[in-house]
Design a protein around this motif. Structure first.
Motif, PDB file in Angstrom:
ATOM      1  N   SER A  51      -7.441   3.096  -7.647  1.00  0.00           N
ATOM      2  CA  SER A  51      -8.824   3.537  -7.472  1.00  0.00           C
ATOM      3  C   SER A  51      -9.409   3.037  -6.175  1.00  0.00           C
ATOM      4  O   SER A  51     -10.522   3.364  -5.828  1.00  0.00           O
ATOM      5  N   TRP A  52      -8.688   2.177  -5.486  1.00  0.00           N
ATOM      6  CA  TRP A  52      -9.222   1.662  -4.230  1.00  0.00           C
ATOM      7  C   TRP A  52      -9.275   2.808  -3.224  1.00  0.00           C
ATOM      8  O   TRP A  52      -8.284   3.428  -2.964  1.00  0.00           O
ATOM      9  N   PRO A  53     -10.468   3.072  -2.756  1.00  0.00           N
ATOM     10  CA  PRO A  53     -10.537   4.209  -1.824  1.00  0.00           C
ATOM     11  C   PRO A  53      -9.683   3.914  -0.586  1.00  0.00           C
ATOM     12  O   PRO A  53      -9.708   2.821  -0.062  1.00  0.00           O
ATOM     13  N   ALA A  54      -8.990   4.928  -0.154  1.00  0.00           N
ATOM     14  CA  ALA A  54      -8.159   4.786   1.053  1.00  0.00           C
ATOM     15  C   ALA A  54      -9.067   4.461   2.220  1.00  0.00           C
ATOM     16  O   ALA A  54     -10.019   5.191   2.491  1.00  0.00           O
ATOM     17  N   ALA A  55      -8.841   3.345   2.848  1.00  0.00           N
ATOM     18  CA  ALA A  55      -9.781   2.869   3.857  1.00  0.00           C
ATOM     19  C   ALA A  55      -9.824   3.808   5.032  1.00  0.00           C
ATOM     20  O   ALA A  55      -8.809   4.341   5.470  1.00  0.00           O
ATOM     21  N   ALA A  56     -11.055   4.037   5.555  1.00  0.00           N
ATOM     22  CA  ALA A  56     -11.277   4.723   6.835  1.00  0.00           C
ATOM     23  C   ALA A  56     -10.967   6.204   6.803  1.00  0.00           C
ATOM     24  O   ALA A  56     -11.112   6.872   7.828  1.00  0.00           O
ATOM     25  N   GLU A  57     -10.500   6.790   5.699  1.00  0.00           N
ATOM     26  CA  GLU A  57     -10.333   8.245   5.675  1.00  0.00           C
ATOM     27  C   GLU A  57     -11.688   8.873   5.383  1.00  0.00           C
ATOM     28  O   GLU A  57     -12.454   8.377   4.564  1.00  0.00           O
ATOM     29  N   PRO A  58     -11.991  10.004   6.029  1.00  0.00           N
ATOM     30  CA  PRO A  58     -13.281  10.647   5.790  1.00  0.00           C
ATOM     31  C   PRO A  58     -13.373  11.319   4.420  1.00  0.00           C
ATOM     32  O   PRO A  58     -14.459  11.672   3.979  1.00  0.00           O
ATOM     33  N   ILE A  59     -12.218  11.536   3.775  1.00  0.00           N
ATOM     34  CA  ILE A  59     -12.245  12.100   2.422  1.00  0.00           C
ATOM     35  C   ILE A  59     -11.807  11.013   1.436  1.00  0.00           C
ATOM     36  O   ILE A  59     -10.883  10.254   1.725  1.00  0.00           O
ATOM     37  N   GLN A  60     -12.518  10.938   0.294  1.00  0.00           N
ATOM     38  CA  GLN A  60     -12.192   9.950  -0.738  1.00  0.00           C
ATOM     39  C   GLN A  60     -11.750  10.643  -2.019  1.00  0.00           C
ATOM     40  O   GLN A  60     -12.202  11.764  -2.282  1.00  0.00           O
ATOM     41  N   PRO A  61     -10.873   9.990  -2.822  1.00  0.00           N
ATOM     42  CA  PRO A  61     -10.444  10.637  -4.073  1.00  0.00           C
ATOM     43  C   PRO A  61     -11.562  10.627  -5.116  1.00  0.00           C
ATOM     44  O   PRO A  61     -12.431   9.746  -5.103  1.00  0.00           O
ATOM     45  N   LYS A  65      -8.697  16.904  13.266  1.00  0.00           N
ATOM     46  CA  LYS A  65      -8.717  17.037  14.725  1.00  0.00           C
ATOM     47  C   LYS A  65      -9.689  18.117  15.148  1.00  0.00           C
ATOM     48  O   LYS A  65     -10.463  17.950  16.086  1.00  0.00           O
ATOM     49  N   TYR A  66      -9.671  19.232  14.464  1.00  0.00           N
ATOM     50  CA  TYR A  66     -10.551  20.332  14.850  1.00  0.00           C
ATOM     51  C   TYR A  66     -12.003  20.042  14.501  1.00  0.00           C
ATOM     52  O   TYR A  66     -12.894  20.703  14.993  1.00  0.00           O
ATOM     53  N   GLY A  67     -12.218  19.093  13.652  1.00  0.00           N
ATOM     54  CA  GLY A  67     -13.608  18.736  13.342  1.00  0.00           C
ATOM     55  C   GLY A  67     -14.133  19.396  12.079  1.00  0.00           C
ATOM     56  O   GLY A  67     -15.335  19.293  11.787  1.00  0.00           O
ATOM     57  N   CYS A  68     -13.246  20.074  11.319  1.00  0.00           N
ATOM     58  CA  CYS A  68     -13.701  20.612  10.022  1.00  0.00           C
ATOM     59  C   CYS A  68     -14.281  19.489   9.184  1.00  0.00           C
ATOM     60  O   CYS A  68     -15.249  19.659   8.438  1.00  0.00           O
ATOM     61  N   VAL A  69     -13.645  18.315   9.356  1.00  0.00           N
ATOM     62  CA  VAL A  69     -13.985  17.183   8.489  1.00  0.00           C
ATOM     63  C   VAL A  69     -15.376  16.631   8.806  1.00  0.00           C
ATOM     64  O   VAL A  69     -15.920  15.839   8.041  1.00  0.00           O
ATOM     65  N   ALA A  70     -15.960  17.042   9.957  1.00  0.00           N
ATOM     66  CA  ALA A  70     -17.304  16.557  10.296  1.00  0.00           C
ATOM     67  C   ALA A  70     -18.306  16.930   9.215  1.00  0.00           C
ATOM     68  O   ALA A  70     -19.243  16.179   8.923  1.00  0.00           O
ATOM     69  N   CYS A  71     -18.127  18.122   8.632  1.00  0.00           N
ATOM     70  CA  CYS A  71     -19.028  18.546   7.555  1.00  0.00           C
ATOM     71  C   CYS A  71     -18.375  18.480   6.179  1.00  0.00           C
ATOM     72  O   CYS A  71     -19.028  18.153   5.187  1.00  0.00           O
ATOM     73  N   HIS A  72     -17.082  18.791   6.105  1.00  0.00           N
ATOM     74  CA  HIS A  72     -16.384  18.751   4.813  1.00  0.00           C
ATOM     75  C   HIS A  72     -15.743  17.393   4.655  1.00  0.00           C
ATOM     76  O   HIS A  72     -14.533  17.226   4.872  1.00  0.00           O
ATOM     77  N   GLN A  73     -16.595  16.410   4.324  1.00  0.00           N
ATOM     78  CA  GLN A  73     -16.137  15.032   4.199  1.00  0.00           C
ATOM     79  C   GLN A  73     -16.718  14.424   2.917  1.00  0.00           C
ATOM     80  O   GLN A  73     -17.398  15.096   2.157  1.00  0.00           O
ATOM     81  N   GLY A  74     -16.361  13.144   2.743  1.00  0.00           N
ATOM     82  CA  GLY A  74     -16.877  12.428   1.574  1.00  0.00           C
ATOM     83  C   GLY A  74     -16.019  12.653   0.346  1.00  0.00           C
ATOM     84  O   GLY A  74     -14.956  13.281   0.413  1.00  0.00           O
ATOM     85  N   VAL A  75     -16.477  12.199  -0.785  1.00  0.00           N
ATOM     86  CA  VAL A  75     -15.684  12.247  -2.013  1.00  0.00           C
ATOM     87  C   VAL A  75     -15.548  13.684  -2.512  1.00  0.00           C
ATOM     88  O   VAL A  75     -14.584  14.030  -3.182  1.00  0.00           O
ATOM     89  N   ASN A  76     -16.501  14.538  -2.131  1.00  0.00           N
ATOM     90  CA  ASN A  76     -16.432  15.909  -2.620  1.00  0.00           C
ATOM     91  C   ASN A  76     -15.945  16.897  -1.556  1.00  0.00           C
ATOM     92  O   ASN A  76     -16.031  18.096  -1.747  1.00  0.00           O
ATOM     93  N   VAL A  77     -15.449  16.339  -0.398  1.00  0.00           N
ATOM     94  CA  VAL A  77     -14.997  17.190   0.707  1.00  0.00           C
ATOM     95  C   VAL A  77     -16.090  18.217   1.028  1.00  0.00           C
ATOM     96  O   VAL A  77     -15.868  19.413   1.105  1.00  0.00           O
TER      97      VAL A  77
END
Lengths: 314, 586
Positions: free
Chosen positions: A16-26, A198-210
């Motif tokens: 359950s430990w969130p993967a450190a520093a990834e913009p998406i969390q489980p 890299k493309y920056g999709c993750v700038a908005c689709h981030q967090g625990v809920n992507v």
């Protein structure tokens, strides 16, 4: 504590430990809800009496087999009246900071109140709905047991809200990857994730809920609506709620969890497939070109976001 | 007593209620609630600070995702809700401050939402800009055009300015970036060629413009976020709540003082009550000891008294026996007087008869003398005289009268014997009619003025002491006679048989007995006669005798019309021989 028990605890902690520093969390395995109230919510979620003519229920447009969404561009309410927007997923709503495409409701309870009255959904009213539900003595009794003031509009909405919040889809392959299982996803999917970042999709689709935790204009780097044409009031997004120019065409960024199941995409259901949707994003949100190969890899990555069907109430 | 009990209970409840009230009032300033409110306000402050940090991290690019910019909203809302509920519950007037705080945080959340939108776009464009610039330069270089080369240089410069602007978002730098963008646009417009190079350059310019706009926007939003006076709002709410709480505390303190005073008073009361209880307890112990002593003495006294009473009872029995005896004597005296009178009458005329006969004997002697002297003429004259005056008939009559008189006397003697019945202590089977007859003849002189009616029904015998029952009947008929004050008196004596009882009724048509006397006529010494005329014991003794025989006596009377005494005595089982005689005689 015995050795196996220590190992179990440690494994659980690590998983359950969130993967450190990834913009998406489980996703967590479940959301704590009031069990009795959620059970009532489940009953109401599948209850057609909410509709004016008893023809449809919540589940009609939030189909568990369709990733909690609906297979058509726009769903139809009572009397076949077409709704203005594509049906968003009912799964993982607990992790959205607001509800609806426009972000116009703070929580599911607000949405329930709105759709009971909406002519494009249930086309009914609380007095009518309660009148039908109160004839059900068993339901009344359950409400009186779960709520101090029994069967009221607020309590019915809260019951549905509790049930909806319990609908979590954990253990997507990507979540398992984030939790440390390097073999949960293929190298292509991993490559797609790197491109996603890299493309920056993750700038908005981030967090625990992507996604699901911010607003964004649809057409940041280009005018999507000018290109698509046929602009409707629904296309104005958050502007309809705040009437501020800055909010014109601004929508809540949707969650990408289970996105492989929820075609067609966007608030207007204009993209039939994921590759199409990804292309639209590249053009209008990122404002940069992408090769088909990159698009395909990203699409592969998006496939890893599909979680387990909601177990219901734990 | 009951009312006093209720009053005491009510007072006790009232006193306790007052105590409870004072206690509750003195607790009104709830330090736990105050602690909770202040903790929550501090919590809000902390969340607010964390929020600011998260926003700054996002600006600098240190954040992982925007979840940290969203989470504080809900948690702050929950804390504010908790604070609101607590202060409402206490009646604290800080709702306005809490609402103001809520609206400040909503303002801030709105600004943060906009910040996220702009920040994400800026980040993407910033990260892409070097690549976009490279792509544009490469495409331009590929055209081998001099103007293209200049455009490429402009692009490089623009990139630099943009990079600098992202780091130094000052107005001067903004100007330089804007100018460099404008410059490249100018060159591009003047350039006739199209194709990939133009597209790439346009793409670069689009992102450069984005950077320009978004940096400014982001700065504006950040300034706005920082300016939202949430901290001041928190402090205002805290101060207002503290002021309220201080007021409550002061009030509670006063109530507490009242409570202490009241408790002290109650304690004194309790002490006093305790002291009184002790006194009372001592007194009770003393009285208990005295009581035990008295109890012992009482036992002794009771025994004494019992002995005295037993003696008194014995002497009473003696007196009773004496009284009965004297009544007997008195009634005997009456009876003797009556009997003497009875005997006197026939005795008188027997005497007179014999006297007369004796008187006549002189003449008979003269006759015999003349006969012996052979004086025939004198004999014949005397005999004629005897014959003319009917002397012999007269003598015979006188003898008859004399004998009758003697018979009467003999009857009286027989009656007396019957009446007295010398073996009077033994009981025997007795026909009451005999007793009634004896009695009536004994009392003939008393009864002579009145008419006697006898109605003797057939009755069985009664096991009794006949002399005593005769005494009863004598008393009843004497009373009946005395009751009649007029001259048409009728005394009715009746006997009958009544379901195992033998019943004797003695009825008179005399003056009757008034109702208030009826109850008392059997009481000893009760009499309506003048002093000396009656002992008042007659009916008492009658009552006693009847009781002793297992019978009962009743009286019914109508004043002015008459009285009836009814004596019932238990009948004997009839002897067969006697019954046959009765039936034969009937």
């Amino acid at each position: 504590m015995s050795i196996p028990r220590i190992l179990a605890v440690v494994t659980l902690a690590l998983s359950s430990w969130p993967a450190a520093a990834e913009p998406i969390q489980p996703l967590p395995p479940s959301v704590p809800v009031d069990r009795a109230r959620a059970e009532l919510g489940r009953a109401l979620f599948f209850d057609r009496r909410l509709a004016k003519d008893d023809s449809i229920s919540c589940a009609s447009c939030h189909d568990f087999a369709q990733g909690g969404g609906f297979a058509a561009v726009r769903p139809k309410g009572v009397g076949g009246k077409e709704h203005a927007l594509n049906s968003p997923s009912i799964f993982n709503v607990a992790f959205n900071f607001r509800q609806l495409w426009s972000g116009g409701q703070e929580n599911v309870e607000g949405v329930v109140h709105a759709v009971v009255k909406s002519p494009a959904v249930f086309a009914s009213s609380w007095p009518e709905v309660l009148g039908k539900l109160q004839a059900d003595a068993a339901l009344q009794a359950r409400f009186r047991a779960a709520y101090p003031d029994g069967l009221t509009p607020d309590n019915a909405a809260n019951a549905i809200g509790e049930y909806s919040r319990s609908l979590v889809t954990p253990n997507a392959r990507f979540d398992q990857y984030l939790r440390g299982n390097a073999n949960a996803i293929t190298s292509d999917e991993k490559a797609g994730y790197e491109l996603f970042k890299k493309y920056g999709c993750v700038a908005c689709h981030q967090g625990v809920n992507v996604g699901g935790n911010m607003f964004q204009r649809f057409g940041v780097m280009g005018d999507y609506f000018a290109a698509r044409g046929n602009v409707k009031p629904a296309d104005l997004g958050r502007f309809n709620a705040t009437q501020r120019e800055a909010d014109r065409h601004v929508f809540k960024v949707p969650s990408l969890r289970n996105v492989a199941l929820t075609a067609p995409y966007f608030h207007d259901g204009s993209a039939e497939t994921l590759p199409q949707a990804v292309q639209v994003m590249f053009t209008y949100q990122l404002g940069r070109p992408a090769s088909q190969q990159d698009v395909d890899l990203i699409v592969k990555f998006l496939g890893t976001l599909t979680g387990e069907q909601p177990k219901g109430l734990q | 007593m009951k009312a006093a009990g209720w009053l005491a209970a009510g007072t006790a409840i009232g006193a306790l209620a007052l105590l409870a009230l004072l206690y509750e009032k003195s607790q009104a300033a709830d330090p736990a609630a105050r602690g909770a409110v202040q903790d929550d306000l501090r919590g809000v402050h902390q969340l607010d600070s964390d929020w600011n940090v998260a926003v700054m991290s996002a600006k600098v690019g240190l954040h992982d995702s925007y979840d940290a910019l969203v989470a504080p909203v809900r948690r702050i809302a929950q804390l504010l809700q908790a604070i609101d509920l607590t202060q409402k519950r206490q009646g604290a007037p800080v709702s306005a401050e809490v609402d103001a705080l809520r609206s400040l945080f909503r303002q801030k959340a709105d600004l943060v939402d906009h910040f996220k939108s702009h920040n994400s776009v800026l980040r993407n464009s910033m990260r892409y800009l070097p690549a976009a610039a490279a792509e544009a330069r490469d495409a331009l270089a590929a055209t081998r055009d001099a103007d293209a080369f200049r455009i490429a240089a402009g692009v490089s410069l623009c990139l630099e300015e943009a990079a600098r602007f992202a780091v130094i978002p000052e107005a001067a730098q903004r100007e330089r970036l804007a100018q460099s963008i404008a410059h490249v646009e100018e060159l591009l417009n003047a350039w006739p060629q199209g194709g990939a190079a133009r597209a790439a350059t346009a793409n670069f310019l689009s992102h450069a413009g984005t950077v320009l706009r978004q940096v400014s926007e982001e700065e504006r939003l950040l300034a706005g976020i920082v300016k939202v006076p949430t901290v001041a709002g928190i402090e205002k709410a805290s101060a207002a709540y503290e002021a309220f709480f201080a007021g409550q505390a002061a009030l509670a303190e006063r109530w507490r003082q009242a409570l202490v005073g009241y408790s002290a008073a109650l304690l004194l009361l309790v002490g006093y009550t305790g002291w009184r209880l002790r006194q009372s307890y001592r007194q009770i112990r003393r009285m208990n000891a005295a009581l035990l002593e008295a109890n012992d003495y009482l036992e002794h006294r009771v025994q004494e008294r019992t002995r005295e009473l037993a003696d008194a009872l014995a002497s009473l029995h003696e007196s009773e026996a004496q009284l009965i005896q004297s009544e007997k004597m008195s009634s005997l005296g009456q009876m003797v007087a009556g009997v003497a009178h009875e005997i006197n009458t026939p005795l008188a005329y027997v005497r007179s008869s014999i006297e007369t006969v004796g008187g006549q004997l002189d003449d008979v002697q003269a006759l015999v003398h003349h006969a012996v002297a052979r004086d025939a003429q004198a004999v014949f004259d005397l005999a004629d005289a005897f014959h003319q005056h009917g002397i012999l008939q007269e003598l015979r009559q006188l003898a008859r009268y004399g004998l009758q008189g003697l018979d009467q006397i003999g009857e009286i003697v027989v009656n007396l014997k019957n009446f007295s019945r010398l073996d009077r202590s033994k009981t025997t089977r007795f026909d009451l009619r005999e007793g009634l007859e004896s009695t009536l003849s004994i009392a003939r002189s008393t009864l002579k003025a009145h008419r006697i009616v006898k109605r003797y029904g057939s009755i069985p015998q009664v096991e009794c002491a006949p002399s005593q029952l005769n005494q009863v009947f004598l008393n009843l008929v004497t009373n009946a006679a005395q009751a009649i004050e007029h001259d048409h008196g009728v005394i009715t004596v009746a006997t009958s048989c009544d379901d195992g009882w033998v019943r004797v009724d003695v009825q008179d048509n005399g003056s009757g007995i008034p109702a208030e006397h009826l109850k008392r006529i059997f009481d000893p010494f009760f009499t309506t006669k003048e002093i000396g005329k009656g002992t008042g014991l007659g009916l008492a003794i009658v009552y006693k005798i009847v009781q002793e025989h297992g019978g009962r006596i009743d009286v019914a009377s109508t004043p002015g019309e008459g009285t009836t005494f009814t004596v019932r005595l238990p009948a004997c089982a009839p002897q067969p021989a006697l019954q046959a005689r009765e039936e034969a005689a009937a």
